[in-house]
Enzyme design. Structure first.
Site, PDB file in Angstrom:
ATOM      1  N   CYS A   1      99.568  49.696   9.325  1.00  0.00           N
ATOM      2  CA  CYS A   1     100.311  50.929   9.126  1.00  0.00           C
ATOM      3  C   CYS A   1     100.450  51.146   7.630  1.00  0.00           C
ATOM      4  CB  CYS A   1     101.691  50.815   9.779  1.00  0.00           C
ATOM      5  SG  CYS A   1     102.797  52.213   9.481  1.00  0.00           S
TER       6      CYS A   1
ATOM      7  N   CYS B   1      96.029  56.236   5.679  1.00  0.00           N
ATOM      8  CA  CYS B   1      96.693  56.226   6.987  1.00  0.00           C
ATOM      9  C   CYS B   1      95.639  55.829   8.014  1.00  0.00           C
ATOM     10  CB  CYS B   1      97.268  57.595   7.318  1.00  0.00           C
ATOM     11  SG  CYS B   1      97.902  57.757   9.008  1.00  0.00           S
TER      12      CYS B   1
END
Length: 269
Positions: free
Chosen positions: A73, A186
């Protein structure tokens, strides 16, 4: 130790791009994936909240006997360090360090772009650490929150009108800056890498944070001599809400036929 699984966590489904690379790069390793879908998105949370969520996620995986944990993440990796995780007892890999290393190796003109969630970009972690490698590197970054939603809703085809136009808007200042390397900060973004590549042009190298982290896992397993020797026999997916929705989106991230069946779990259990 060798036969213990690798733990991977994310706020939702984005970390599956890293899990997909792990399935290929370390084919013997068992994997436990946690998507904290009840508390998604992480990208708009405070640093204090992110630290608490990360500790919860790590605790969940450690209770299941993992030998290594990957924070798949960008938001967590940008805002929470290993030193902020209580009772961490296994190696901890985030997506920042290996991604930066790959970007520094790739750039020729020392102009690097970064796209990610607003929290990742606001943290400045990529920019700061890139300059620690080389003070002459110039960076430009942009938060792209709409891309996360578009990917999760399946708007991922190379010719999708909506996603192409949103990407063009987000990428315009980065392209104008003249970067030759773009960090996909991301783990959702590699799903639409063809769209991004088409807009940026073939001369721009895209750096996939999920792939970079998976390569780091492979290297760490070898360095610590804890590689699993027998064939993989387990891949488990846990979510904190909406397992059916996770299963649907997993087919987008992992590919049709992945047969991901998420188990609904209490993060504190």
């Amino acid at each position: 130790m060798r036969d213990r699984p690798i733990g991977v966590f994310d706020s939702g489904v984005g970390g599956l791009t890293c899990a997909k690379e792990l399935l290929k790069l370390v084919p013997n390793e068992n994997i436990i994936y946690l998507g904290d879908t009840e508390r998604v998105p992480y990208g708009i949370k405070s640093k204090e909240t992110l630290c608490q969520y990360t500790n919860d996620d790590v605790d969940f995986l450690q209770r299941r006997g993992v030998k290594l944990i990957v924070a798949a993440c960008g938001t967590v990796s940008s805002n929470v360090s290993a030193s902020q995780i209580t009772n961490l007892s296994v190696p901890f890999i985030d997506v920042i360090a290996p991604t930066i290393s790959a970007a520094v190796k790739a750039t020729k003109n020392k102009r690097i772009g970064i796209i990610g969630t607003p929290a990742t970009i606001k943290s400045g972690s990529f920019n700061t650490r890139l300059k620690m490698f080389d003070k002459d590197i110039q960076t430009i970054s942009n938060g792209c929150p709409q891309l996360v939603t578009l990917v999760q809703e399946g708007y991922i085809e190379e010719d999708n009108f909506i996603t192409n136009n949103v990407c063009k808007e987000y990428l315009a200042p980065i392209k104008a800056f003249g970067v030759d390397t773009l960090i996909l900060g991301c783990t959702h973004f590699p799903i639409i890498s063809k769209i991004i590549q088409n807009i940026m042009g073939e001369d721009v190298t895209l750096i996939d944070a999920g792939y970079s982290a998976a390569m780091e896992v492979k290297n760490v397993l070898r360095k610590l001599d804890i590689e699993r020797l027998s064939p993989r026999d387990k891949v488990e997916y846990y979510v904190t809400s909406q397992p059916e929705e996770f299963n649907r989106v997993a087919n987008i991230f992992l590919g049709e036929g992945c047969d991901a069946k998420a188990i609904l779990a209490d993060i504190k259990d």
